[in-house]
Design a protein around this motif. Structure first.
Motif, PDB file in Angstrom:
ATOM      1  N   GLU A  84      77.716  70.012 115.150  1.00 64.29           N
ATOM      2  CA  GLU A  84      77.093  71.360 114.935  1.00 64.29           C
ATOM      3  C   GLU A  84      76.020  71.704 115.629  1.00 64.29           C
ATOM      4  O   GLU A  84      75.814  72.724 115.987  1.00 64.29           O
ATOM      5  CB  GLU A  84      76.795  71.323 113.336  1.00 64.29           C
ATOM      6  CG  GLU A  84      78.228  71.014 112.269  1.00 64.29           C
ATOM      7  CD  GLU A  84      77.845  71.196 110.836  1.00 64.29           C
ATOM      8  OE1 GLU A  84      76.659  70.871 110.753  1.00 64.29           O
ATOM      9  OE2 GLU A  84      78.882  71.118 110.207  1.00 64.29           O
ATOM     10  N   GLU A  85      74.970  70.671 115.916  1.00 65.89           N
ATOM     11  CA  GLU A  85      73.923  71.049 116.662  1.00 65.89           C
ATOM     12  C   GLU A  85      74.098  71.470 118.251  1.00 65.89           C
ATOM     13  O   GLU A  85      73.560  72.466 118.807  1.00 65.89           O
ATOM     14  CB  GLU A  85      72.727  69.809 116.692  1.00 65.89           C
ATOM     15  CG  GLU A  85      71.724  70.236 117.240  1.00 65.89           C
ATOM     16  CD  GLU A  85      70.916  71.308 117.051  1.00 65.89           C
ATOM     17  OE1 GLU A  85      69.912  71.821 117.756  1.00 65.89           O
ATOM     18  OE2 GLU A  85      70.978  71.774 115.562  1.00 65.89           O
ATOM     19  N   ALA A  86      75.089  70.683 118.488  1.00 67.70           N
ATOM     20  CA  ALA A  86      75.581  70.828 120.163  1.00 67.70           C
ATOM     21  C   ALA A  86      76.052  72.042 120.217  1.00 67.70           C
ATOM     22  O   ALA A  86      76.215  72.930 120.936  1.00 67.70           O
ATOM     23  CB  ALA A  86      76.536  69.662 120.630  1.00 67.70           C
ATOM     24  N   ALA A  87      77.149  72.637 119.016  1.00 64.09           N
ATOM     25  CA  ALA A  87      77.761  73.792 119.236  1.00 64.09           C
ATOM     26  C   ALA A  87      76.784  75.001 119.227  1.00 64.09           C
ATOM     27  O   ALA A  87      76.865  76.032 119.514  1.00 64.09           O
ATOM     28  CB  ALA A  87      79.003  74.016 118.082  1.00 64.09           C
ATOM     29  N   ARG A  88      75.812  74.734 118.431  1.00 65.66           N
ATOM     30  CA  ARG A  88      74.952  75.753 117.837  1.00 65.66           C
ATOM     31  C   ARG A  88      73.774  76.086 119.132  1.00 65.66           C
ATOM     32  O   ARG A  88      73.930  77.317 119.621  1.00 65.66           O
ATOM     33  CB  ARG A  88      73.930  75.411 117.063  1.00 65.66           C
ATOM     34  CG  ARG A  88      72.852  76.676 116.513  1.00 65.66           C
ATOM     35  CD  ARG A  88      71.644  75.878 115.636  1.00 65.66           C
ATOM     36  NE  ARG A  88      71.046  74.988 116.546  1.00 65.66           N
ATOM     37  CZ  ARG A  88      70.061  75.167 117.203  1.00 65.66           C
ATOM     38  NH1 ARG A  88      69.718  76.374 117.675  1.00 65.66           N
ATOM     39  NH2 ARG A  88      69.389  74.460 117.865  1.00 65.66           N
ATOM     40  N   ARG A  89      73.684  74.915 119.892  1.00 62.74           N
ATOM     41  CA  ARG A  89      72.866  75.234 121.312  1.00 62.74           C
ATOM     42  C   ARG A  89      73.760  75.675 122.268  1.00 62.74           C
ATOM     43  O   ARG A  89      73.425  76.715 123.113  1.00 62.74           O
ATOM     44  CB  ARG A  89      72.509  73.761 121.746  1.00 62.74           C
ATOM     45  CG  ARG A  89      71.184  73.260 120.969  1.00 62.74           C
ATOM     46  CD  ARG A  89      70.751  72.047 121.626  1.00 62.74           C
ATOM     47  NE  ARG A  89      71.886  71.086 120.938  1.00 62.74           N
ATOM     48  CZ  ARG A  89      71.434  69.712 121.114  1.00 62.74           C
ATOM     49  NH1 ARG A  89      70.825  69.141 121.932  1.00 62.74           N
ATOM     50  NH2 ARG A  89      72.344  68.956 120.591  1.00 62.74           N
ATOM     51  N   ALA A  93      72.923  79.043 124.110  1.00 61.35           N
ATOM     52  CA  ALA A  93      72.801  79.434 125.612  1.00 61.35           C
ATOM     53  C   ALA A  93      73.913  80.395 126.191  1.00 61.35           C
ATOM     54  O   ALA A  93      73.497  81.277 126.912  1.00 61.35           O
ATOM     55  CB  ALA A  93      73.241  77.864 126.245  1.00 61.35           C
ATOM     56  N   GLU A  94      74.837  80.556 125.295  1.00 64.30           N
ATOM     57  CA  GLU A  94      75.807  81.582 125.909  1.00 64.30           C
ATOM     58  C   GLU A  94      75.319  82.944 125.536  1.00 64.30           C
ATOM     59  O   GLU A  94      75.474  83.808 126.311  1.00 64.30           O
ATOM     60  CB  GLU A  94      77.349  81.588 125.189  1.00 64.30           C
ATOM     61  CG  GLU A  94      77.992  80.164 125.804  1.00 64.30           C
ATOM     62  CD  GLU A  94      79.454  79.902 125.039  1.00 64.30           C
ATOM     63  OE1 GLU A  94      79.596  80.561 123.919  1.00 64.30           O
ATOM     64  OE2 GLU A  94      80.134  78.988 125.549  1.00 64.30           O
ATOM     65  N   ARG A  95      74.772  83.068 124.468  1.00 64.47           N
ATOM     66  CA  ARG A  95      74.172  84.382 123.996  1.00 64.47           C
ATOM     67  C   ARG A  95      73.016  84.598 124.816  1.00 64.47           C
ATOM     68  O   ARG A  95      73.016  86.128 125.333  1.00 64.47           O
ATOM     69  CB  ARG A  95      73.680  84.258 122.515  1.00 64.47           C
ATOM     70  CG  ARG A  95      73.066  85.647 122.077  1.00 64.47           C
ATOM     71  CD  ARG A  95      72.388  85.437 120.544  1.00 64.47           C
ATOM     72  NE  ARG A  95      71.130  84.492 120.894  1.00 64.47           N
ATOM     73  CZ  ARG A  95      70.007  84.863 121.342  1.00 64.47           C
ATOM     74  NH1 ARG A  95      69.833  86.127 121.982  1.00 64.47           N
ATOM     75  NH2 ARG A  95      68.790  83.964 121.588  1.00 64.47           N
ATOM     76  N   LYS A  96      72.107  83.684 125.173  1.00 68.02           N
ATOM     77  CA  LYS A  96      71.021  84.049 125.977  1.00 68.02           C
ATOM     78  C   LYS A  96      71.543  84.392 127.520  1.00 68.02           C
ATOM     79  O   LYS A  96      71.335  85.597 128.255  1.00 68.02           O
ATOM     80  CB  LYS A  96      70.154  83.120 126.240  1.00 68.02           C
ATOM     81  CG  LYS A  96      69.237  82.642 125.052  1.00 68.02           C
ATOM     82  CD  LYS A  96      68.331  81.559 125.235  1.00 68.02           C
ATOM     83  CE  LYS A  96      67.338  81.402 124.162  1.00 68.02           C
ATOM     84  NZ  LYS A  96      66.503  80.238 124.161  1.00 68.02           N
TER      85      LYS A  96
END
Length: 148
Positions: A84-89, A93-96
Motif C-alpha cells: 500500500e505504501e509503495a502504491a501510495r508513493r 510521484a505520478e501526480r507530481k
C-alpha cells in the motif's frame, strides 16, 4: 524481515524437541519480532510463552503453532502495508509528474502567446507584411495546438 522470521520458524521446528519450555518474545529496535528460548539481554519489554515447544502429548504444539500463525499473519499484514505504501508513493510521484508537465505546458503556451501578441503589435512595413504576420502567427498557433 520476513526471511529472518521464516528462518527462525524453520530453526524452531528443527530444534523444538530439545528446546526449553519457555519462549521469550520481544520486538527489537528495528521493529522485528524476535523469539528465543533464552532470556534476551538488554531487553526490558518481552513476553513469555510457557510450554510452547511441546505439550508432551504426541508432539502436538498448539501454543507454538499459534505463535507461528501469529507471525505469519503479522508478515502478511506487513506485506500488505508495504504494498500500500509503495502504491501510495507511486501515485504521488505520478501526480507530481503530471503537475510538472502541466506547468511546463502552461509556461510554453504563455511564451508562445506572448510571441503572437508581439507579432500583432509589430508595425507593418515593406519588409514585414500582413501575409508574413499571418503566416508566423499560424506557425506559432500550430505549436500551441501541438502542446495538448
Amino acid at each position: 524481515m520476513r526471511k529472518v522470521t521464516m528462518v527462525f520458524v524453520a530453526l524452531l521446528l528443527i530444534v523444538s524437541p530439545v528446546a526449553a519450555e519457555t519462549i521469550y518474545i520481544w520486538t527489537d529496535e528495528n521493529g522485528v519480532k524476535r523469539f528465543s528460548n533464552q532470556l534476551p539481554e538488554g531487553v526490558e519489554d518481552y513476553e513469555t510463552e510457557e510450554g510452547a515447544a511441546s505439550d508432551g502429548e504426541g508432539g502436538e504444539r498448539p501454543e507454538f503453532d499459534r505463535m507461528i500463525e501469529e507471525v505469519k499473519q503479522e508478515n502478511r499484514q506487513s506485506d500488505i502495508e508495504r504494498e500500500e505504501e509503495a502504491a501510495r508513493r507511486k501515485a504521488e510521484a505520478e501526480r507530481k509528474a503530471k503537475e510538472e508537465k502541466e506547468a511546463r505546458i502552461a509556461a510554453e503556451r504563455d511564451r508562445l502567446q506572448k510571441q503572437i501578441d508581439a507579432l500583432n503589435n509589430r508595425a507593418l512595413s515593406p519588409t514585414f507584411t500582413q501575409g508574413m504576420r499571418d503566416n508566423l502567427i499560424r506557425q506559432i498557433q500550430e505549436k500551441i495546438d501541438a502542446l495538448k
